[in-house]
Design a protein around this motif. Structure first.
Motif, PDB file in Angstrom:
ATOM      1  N   GLY A   1       6.216   1.418 -20.365  1.00 11.97           N
ATOM      2  CA  GLY A   1       7.409   0.615 -20.160  1.00 11.97           C
ATOM      3  C   GLY A   1       7.643   0.225 -18.716  1.00 11.97           C
ATOM      4  O   GLY A   1       6.709   0.060 -17.920  1.00 11.97           O
ATOM      5  N   PHE A   2       8.912   0.102 -18.362  1.00  8.80           N
ATOM      6  CA  PHE A   2       9.366  -0.339 -17.040  1.00  8.80           C
ATOM      7  C   PHE A   2       8.827   0.588 -15.958  1.00  8.80           C
ATOM      8  O   PHE A   2       8.926   1.808 -16.057  1.00  8.80           O
ATOM      9  N   ASN A   3       8.269  -0.005 -14.878  1.00 12.27           N
ATOM     10  CA  ASN A   3       7.605   0.822 -13.872  1.00 12.27           C
ATOM     11  C   ASN A   3       7.793   0.287 -12.458  1.00 12.27           C
ATOM     12  O   ASN A   3       7.031   0.631 -11.551  1.00 12.27           O
ATOM     13  N   THR A   4       8.808  -0.516 -12.233  1.00 10.73           N
ATOM     14  CA  THR A   4       8.991  -1.151 -10.931  1.00 10.73           C
ATOM     15  C   THR A   4       9.169  -0.141  -9.802  1.00 10.73           C
ATOM     16  O   THR A   4       8.772  -0.389  -8.661  1.00 10.73           O
ATOM     17  N   ALA A   5       9.748   1.010 -10.112  1.00  8.21           N
ATOM     18  CA  ALA A   5       9.953   2.042  -9.097  1.00  8.21           C
ATOM     19  C   ALA A   5       8.839   3.083  -9.094  1.00  8.21           C
ATOM     20  O   ALA A   5       8.929   4.077  -8.373  1.00  8.21           O
ATOM     21  N   GLY A   6       7.811   2.871  -9.908  1.00  3.77           N
ATOM     22  CA  GLY A   6       6.740   3.849 -10.009  1.00  3.77           C
ATOM     23  C   GLY A   6       7.094   5.042 -10.869  1.00  3.77           C
ATOM     24  O   GLY A   6       6.423   6.077 -10.825  1.00  3.77           O
ATOM     25  N   ASN A   7       8.125   4.879 -11.687  1.00  8.33           N
ATOM     26  CA  ASN A   7       8.656   5.997 -12.475  1.00  8.33           C
ATOM     27  C   ASN A   7       7.706   6.486 -13.560  1.00  8.33           C
ATOM     28  O   ASN A   7       7.900   7.569 -14.103  1.00  8.33           O
ATOM     29  N   LEU A   8       6.670   5.706 -13.887  1.00 13.07           N
ATOM     30  CA  LEU A   8       5.685   6.170 -14.861  1.00 13.07           C
ATOM     31  C   LEU A   8       4.665   7.107 -14.214  1.00 13.07           C
ATOM     32  O   LEU A   8       3.944   7.815 -14.923  1.00 13.07           O
ATOM     33  N   GLY A   9       4.584   7.072 -12.897  1.00 11.21           N
ATOM     34  CA  GLY A   9       3.742   8.018 -12.186  1.00 11.21           C
ATOM     35  C   GLY A   9       2.253   7.785 -12.286  1.00 11.21           C
ATOM     36  O   GLY A   9       1.462   8.701 -12.047  1.00 11.21           O
ATOM     37  N   ASN A  10       1.848   6.562 -12.608  1.00 13.12           N
ATOM     38  CA  ASN A  10       0.412   6.273 -12.764  1.00 13.12           C
ATOM     39  C   ASN A  10      -0.193   5.604 -11.538  1.00 13.12           C
ATOM     40  O   ASN A  10      -1.268   5.007 -11.605  1.00 13.12           O
TER      41      ASN A  10
END
Length: 206
Positions: free
Chosen positions: A134-143
């Motif tokens: 999903g949404f990852n603009t802040a790098g919240n998915l950690g990939n």
């Protein structure tokens, strides 16, 4: 009608989850129920009509999670299902198409996570691997990127617990270390570096 005091909604409930303007509950018999806003199909009943009364949505369910405008549920057989708003790929089905009926996302899943006003999803597999979409603009998915992901990406291994915030995520590993990723604008990841962490950063130990 707004209520200033608690009103009983249902009985024999084992879990509840709150999204943005909608609610889910899991009954002891494994049935999933939902009500409230359904503009994006987040109730998964095949429509986009709101419901003011709980509606039965699925059976054989063991865990639920509600996101901003999407829903996820885990069945007893370990399959993960999702429905609703999908513009950032938060349903993990490889598209950015909203879904008003549940779509299967993964197998071998142990737990699932999202939250109100959250436009991404995390799940933990039975082997301890953590996955995100999903949404990852802040790098919240950690990939390691800030690119939205419409299919699940593996983030970490040996994970035992997870928490999701608005634009950031935390997880605990089997060795009791705490890790964070995503927005750190207010120090919410536990450090004073500000900005964002696009890959998991260890924040604490036992």
């Amino acid at each position: 009608t707004n209520r200033l005091s608690p009103v009983q909604v249902a009985a024999n409930v084992t879990q509840a989850a709150a999204g943005s303007y909608f609610s889910l509950m899991l009954k002891t018999d494994g049935t999933l129920w939902g009500w409230g806003s359904n503009h994006f199909g987040q109730l998964g009943d095949g429509t986009t009509s709101d419901h003011i009364l709980p509606e039965e949505l699925a059976g054989d369910v063991k865990e639920i999670a509600a996101g901003g405008f999407h829903s996820l549920f885990l069945k007893a057989d370990g399959t993960l299902w999702a429905m609703g708003y999908n513009i950032y790929g938060q349903l993990g089905d490889g598209t950015t198409t909203n879904r008003s009926s549940p779509v299967q996302v993964a197998t071998g899943v142990a737990h699932v996570y999202s939250g109100p006003d959250v436009m991404f999803s995390l799940f933990l597999k039975t082997d301890g691997s953590l996955w995100a979409m999903g949404f990852n603009t802040a790098g919240n998915l950690g990939n390691g990127t800030t690119i939205n992901q419409s299919t699940p990406v593996q983030v970490a291994t040996d994970v035992v617990n997870v928490a999701v915030g608005a634009g950031f995520s935390l997880f605990v590993k089997a060795d009791l270390t705490l890790w964070g990723m995503g927005s750190n604008s207010n120090g919410q990841l536990g450090g004073n570096d500000g900005g964002s962490d696009v890959s998991p950063v260890q924040r604490a130990t036992d």
